[in-house]
Scaffold this motif. Sequence first.
Motif, PDB file in Angstrom:
ATOM      1  N   MET A   1     -63.642 -26.861  -3.669  1.00 54.65           N
ATOM      2  CA  MET A   1     -63.266 -25.666  -2.897  1.00 54.65           C
ATOM      3  C   MET A   1     -64.304 -24.567  -3.093  1.00 54.65           C
ATOM      4  O   MET A   1     -64.708 -23.898  -2.139  1.00 54.65           O
ATOM      5  CB  MET A   1     -61.887 -25.146  -3.341  1.00 54.65           C
ATOM      6  CG  MET A   1     -60.712 -25.989  -2.838  1.00 54.65           C
ATOM      7  SD  MET A   1     -59.153 -25.557  -3.659  1.00 54.65           S
ATOM      8  CE  MET A   1     -58.862 -23.886  -3.059  1.00 54.65           C
ATOM      9  N   LEU A   2     -64.735 -24.362  -4.323  1.00 56.48           N
ATOM     10  CA  LEU A   2     -65.701 -23.283  -4.595  1.00 56.48           C
ATOM     11  C   LEU A   2     -67.034 -23.523  -3.884  1.00 56.48           C
ATOM     12  O   LEU A   2     -67.632 -22.615  -3.338  1.00 56.48           O
ATOM     13  CB  LEU A   2     -65.936 -23.153  -6.104  1.00 56.48           C
ATOM     14  CG  LEU A   2     -66.868 -22.000  -6.504  1.00 56.48           C
ATOM     15  CD1 LEU A   2     -66.209 -20.651  -6.251  1.00 56.48           C
ATOM     16  CD2 LEU A   2     -67.292 -22.099  -7.964  1.00 56.48           C
ATOM     17  N   THR A   3     -67.478 -24.783  -3.882  1.00 54.70           N
ATOM     18  CA  THR A   3     -68.816 -25.056  -3.327  1.00 54.70           C
ATOM     19  C   THR A   3     -68.780 -25.350  -1.819  1.00 54.70           C
ATOM     20  O   THR A   3     -69.790 -25.193  -1.149  1.00 54.70           O
ATOM     21  CB  THR A   3     -69.470 -26.255  -4.052  1.00 54.70           C
ATOM     22  OG1 THR A   3     -68.551 -27.361  -4.030  1.00 54.70           O
ATOM     23  CG2 THR A   3     -69.802 -25.927  -5.485  1.00 54.70           C
ATOM     24  N   CYS A   4     -67.630 -25.806  -1.300  1.00 56.85           N
ATOM     25  CA  CYS A   4     -67.586 -26.286   0.094  1.00 56.85           C
ATOM     26  C   CYS A   4     -66.413 -25.752   0.915  1.00 56.85           C
ATOM     27  O   CYS A   4     -66.315 -26.069   2.098  1.00 56.85           O
ATOM     28  CB  CYS A   4     -67.477 -27.816   0.115  1.00 56.85           C
ATOM     29  SG  CYS A   4     -68.624 -28.699  -0.947  1.00 56.85           S
ATOM     30  N   GLY A   5     -65.515 -24.967   0.327  1.00 53.96           N
ATOM     31  CA  GLY A   5     -64.235 -24.647   0.972  1.00 53.96           C
ATOM     32  C   GLY A   5     -64.302 -23.771   2.205  1.00 53.96           C
ATOM     33  O   GLY A   5     -63.378 -23.744   3.006  1.00 53.96           O
ATOM     34  N   MET A   6     -65.395 -23.014   2.358  1.00 51.86           N
ATOM     35  CA  MET A   6     -65.482 -22.109   3.512  1.00 51.86           C
ATOM     36  C   MET A   6     -66.574 -22.596   4.469  1.00 51.86           C
ATOM     37  O   MET A   6     -67.251 -21.806   5.120  1.00 51.86           O
ATOM     38  CB  MET A   6     -65.765 -20.680   3.038  1.00 51.86           C
ATOM     39  CG  MET A   6     -64.821 -20.180   1.959  1.00 51.86           C
ATOM     40  SD  MET A   6     -63.120 -19.975   2.518  1.00 51.86           S
ATOM     41  CE  MET A   6     -63.274 -18.459   3.456  1.00 51.86           C
ATOM     42  N   TYR A   7     -66.728 -23.935   4.546  1.00 48.48           N
ATOM     43  CA  TYR A   7     -67.743 -24.571   5.397  1.00 48.48           C
ATOM     44  C   TYR A   7     -69.132 -24.014   5.082  1.00 48.48           C
ATOM     45  O   TYR A   7     -69.483 -23.896   3.913  1.00 48.48           O
ATOM     46  CB  TYR A   7     -67.419 -24.398   6.899  1.00 48.48           C
ATOM     47  CG  TYR A   7     -65.964 -24.398   7.255  1.00 48.48           C
ATOM     48  CD1 TYR A   7     -65.192 -25.533   7.075  1.00 48.48           C
ATOM     49  CD2 TYR A   7     -65.356 -23.264   7.773  1.00 48.48           C
ATOM     50  CE1 TYR A   7     -63.856 -25.543   7.416  1.00 48.48           C
ATOM     51  CE2 TYR A   7     -64.009 -23.264   8.119  1.00 48.48           C
ATOM     52  CZ  TYR A   7     -63.266 -24.395   7.935  1.00 48.48           C
ATOM     53  OH  TYR A   7     -61.958 -24.403   8.261  1.00 48.48           O
ATOM     54  N   ASP A   8     -69.847 -23.581   6.138  1.00 50.87           N
ATOM     55  CA  ASP A   8     -71.219 -23.097   5.951  1.00 50.87           C
ATOM     56  C   ASP A   8     -71.266 -21.618   5.525  1.00 50.87           C
ATOM     57  O   ASP A   8     -72.312 -20.977   5.630  1.00 50.87           O
ATOM     58  CB  ASP A   8     -72.050 -23.337   7.221  1.00 50.87           C
ATOM     59  CG  ASP A   8     -71.347 -22.950   8.500  1.00 50.87           C
ATOM     60  OD1 ASP A   8     -70.104 -23.009   8.554  1.00 50.87           O
ATOM     61  OD2 ASP A   8     -72.036 -22.569   9.459  1.00 50.87           O
ATOM     62  N   ALA A   9     -70.124 -21.081   5.054  1.00 50.30           N
ATOM     63  CA  ALA A   9     -70.129 -19.728   4.491  1.00 50.30           C
ATOM     64  C   ALA A   9     -69.668 -19.776   3.035  1.00 50.30           C
ATOM     65  O   ALA A   9     -69.310 -18.751   2.454  1.00 50.30           O
ATOM     66  CB  ALA A   9     -69.215 -18.819   5.305  1.00 50.30           C
ATOM     67  N   SER A  10     -69.704 -20.964   2.441  1.00 45.27           N
ATOM     68  CA  SER A  10     -69.166 -21.121   1.082  1.00 45.27           C
ATOM     69  C   SER A  10     -69.973 -20.339   0.045  1.00 45.27           C
ATOM     70  O   SER A  10     -69.402 -19.776  -0.893  1.00 45.27           O
ATOM     71  CB  SER A  10     -69.118 -22.606   0.707  1.00 45.27           C
ATOM     72  OG  SER A  10     -68.306 -23.312   1.617  1.00 45.27           O
ATOM     73  N   GLY A  11     -71.283 -20.302   0.208  1.00 41.63           N
ATOM     74  CA  GLY A  11     -72.121 -19.564  -0.740  1.00 41.63           C
ATOM     75  C   GLY A  11     -71.801 -18.082  -0.697  1.00 41.63           C
ATOM     76  O   GLY A  11     -71.627 -17.435  -1.736  1.00 41.63           O
ATOM     77  N   GLU A  12     -71.682 -17.554   0.528  1.00 47.42           N
ATOM     78  CA  GLU A  12     -71.393 -16.122   0.684  1.00 47.42           C
ATOM     79  C   GLU A  12     -70.015 -15.777   0.098  1.00 47.42           C
ATOM     80  O   GLU A  12     -69.843 -14.753  -0.564  1.00 47.42           O
ATOM     81  CB  GLU A  12     -71.437 -15.768   2.183  1.00 47.42           C
ATOM     82  CG  GLU A  12     -71.311 -14.285   2.424  1.00 47.42           C
ATOM     83  CD  GLU A  12     -71.261 -13.930   3.913  1.00 47.42           C
ATOM     84  OE1 GLU A  12     -71.568 -14.786   4.763  1.00 47.42           O
ATOM     85  OE2 GLU A  12     -70.915 -12.763   4.202  1.00 47.42           O
ATOM     86  N   PHE A  13     -69.048 -16.657   0.302  1.00 49.64           N
ATOM     87  CA  PHE A  13     -67.693 -16.428  -0.235  1.00 49.64           C
ATOM     88  C   PHE A  13     -67.736 -16.433  -1.769  1.00 49.64           C
ATOM     89  O   PHE A  13     -67.076 -15.624  -2.419  1.00 49.64           O
ATOM     90  CB  PHE A  13     -66.750 -17.515   0.285  1.00 49.64           C
ATOM     91  CG  PHE A  13     -65.297 -17.278  -0.011  1.00 49.64           C
ATOM     92  CD1 PHE A  13     -64.545 -16.400   0.750  1.00 49.64           C
ATOM     93  CD2 PHE A  13     -64.673 -17.950  -1.065  1.00 49.64           C
ATOM     94  CE1 PHE A  13     -63.196 -16.188   0.484  1.00 49.64           C
ATOM     95  CE2 PHE A  13     -63.326 -17.753  -1.340  1.00 49.64           C
ATOM     96  CZ  PHE A  13     -62.584 -16.875  -0.565  1.00 49.64           C
ATOM     97  N   ALA A  14     -68.530 -17.347  -2.328  1.00 49.94           N
ATOM     98  CA  ALA A  14     -68.631 -17.420  -3.799  1.00 49.94           C
ATOM     99  C   ALA A  14     -69.230 -16.126  -4.355  1.00 49.94           C
ATOM    100  O   ALA A  14     -68.802 -15.630  -5.397  1.00 49.94           O
ATOM    101  CB  ALA A  14     -69.465 -18.627  -4.215  1.00 49.94           C
ATOM    102  N   VAL A  15     -70.212 -15.569  -3.648  1.00 51.86           N
ATOM    103  CA  VAL A  15     -70.815 -14.313  -4.110  1.00 51.86           C
ATOM    104  C   VAL A  15     -69.830 -13.157  -3.931  1.00 51.86           C
ATOM    105  O   VAL A  15     -69.645 -12.334  -4.833  1.00 51.86           O
ATOM    106  CB  VAL A  15     -72.125 -14.016  -3.339  1.00 51.86           C
ATOM    107  CG1 VAL A  15     -72.623 -12.607  -3.645  1.00 51.86           C
ATOM    108  CG2 VAL A  15     -73.192 -15.047  -3.686  1.00 51.86           C
ATOM    109  N   LYS A  16     -69.164 -13.100  -2.771  1.00 48.97           N
ATOM    110  CA  LYS A  16     -68.365 -11.908  -2.448  1.00 48.97           C
ATOM    111  C   LYS A  16     -66.943 -11.932  -3.000  1.00 48.97           C
ATOM    112  O   LYS A  16     -66.360 -10.896  -3.275  1.00 48.97           O
ATOM    113  CB  LYS A  16     -68.326 -11.713  -0.936  1.00 48.97           C
ATOM    114  CG  LYS A  16     -69.718 -11.357  -0.403  1.00 48.97           C
ATOM    115  CD  LYS A  16     -69.686 -10.919   1.028  1.00 48.97           C
ATOM    116  CE  LYS A  16     -71.055 -10.369   1.441  1.00 48.97           C
ATOM    117  NZ  LYS A  16     -71.215 -10.362   2.897  1.00 48.97           N
ATOM    118  N   VAL A  17     -66.358 -13.122  -3.136  1.00 45.31           N
ATOM    119  CA  VAL A  17     -64.983 -13.207  -3.660  1.00 45.31           C
ATOM    120  C   VAL A  17     -64.995 -13.867  -5.045  1.00 45.31           C
ATOM    121  O   VAL A  17     -64.314 -13.429  -5.959  1.00 45.31           O
ATOM    122  CB  VAL A  17     -64.052 -13.957  -2.676  1.00 45.31           C
ATOM    123  CG1 VAL A  17     -62.625 -13.987  -3.205  1.00 45.31           C
ATOM    124  CG2 VAL A  17     -64.083 -13.297  -1.291  1.00 45.31           C
ATOM    125  N   GLY A  18     -65.762 -14.940  -5.179  1.00 43.58           N
ATOM    126  CA  GLY A  18     -65.996 -15.496  -6.511  1.00 43.58           C
ATOM    127  C   GLY A  18     -64.904 -16.401  -7.057  1.00 43.58           C
ATOM    128  O   GLY A  18     -64.802 -16.583  -8.278  1.00 43.58           O
TER     129      GLY A  18
END
Length: 305
Positions: free
Chosen positions: A235-252
């Motif tokens: 979920m952390l690495t792939c859960g938001m499709y092609d926005a997963s990296g941005e979500f990890a930075v912004k929500v964590g």
Amino acid sequence: MNKLLETIIENNRVWTEKGKVATYIPELSKANPRHLGIAVYTVDNEEYFAGDYDVKFTMQSISKVVALMLALLDNGKEIVFSKVDMEPTADTFNSISSLETRTPNKPLNPMINSGAIVTSSLINGRNGDEVIEKFLKFTRKITNNPHIEINYDVYKSEKETGHRNRSLAYYMKSIGIIEGDVEEALDVYFKQCSIEVTCKDIARIGAMLANDGVLPWNGERVIPRQVARIVKTIMLTCGMYDASGEFAVKVGVPGKSGVGGGILASVPSRMGIGVFGPALDSKGNSIGGWKVLEEVSRELDLSIL
Ligand code: GLN
């Protein structure tokens, strides 16, 4: 806490005007784009909610989290990850292109459509009906909600218009990634996407994962700790499709979105969060839900890194 959540919802409602509800599945276009809600369920069994937390929506891609759990329980990680990889993607959630060109020749991860159709095909059962019954039973258990059902109007709409998913599935059958009946696997996938939930239901799934696979409300272990860990990591690495990296930075925190407008988040050892806002951004993630999670994460210091 309810007051804080209420304030955060009202602070971010304006974002809902910047997104659009999904229309490629016709039935989803009936959603009210201004809806925005949140529910929190802690590992200590406290529950908080605000906004449109009790409005029903379909799980859509959030169901991929449940499918991954069931596929891992039935087959173990070696078999599952021999058929679907565990790498993030820069392509859209329903992308076809890398399926043929990439080595190894398998879907990138279980959180995009191709990968999820594979995990659904791996759930044991004599036929599709038995698999979806098992899926529903498990979903009812991990949401502590015996009333969870499929929305058959959404299911019909998905089935009628799911040509892209059908093409993904038939291609994967042709290369041996899907072994059984393709139509049955697709039927399970369309039905699981059409399971109806509220923010409260998905917050509880997040709380179970946060609690390493044990239901906080009765102490029952439903998945091994290692399965919970794998699911949260994917979920952390792939859960938001092609926005997963941005979500990890912004929500964590580990999260999983769906085009119905829901986002399921799990904060390890602390809480599950369910948000809902059907107005989506260009990548298919709830625009208001994302902003709400960003603010909640800041206010409660939730980022795991
Ligand atoms: N049922 C949707 C589809 O297959 C789920 C996609 C999503 O939520 N991103 O297209």
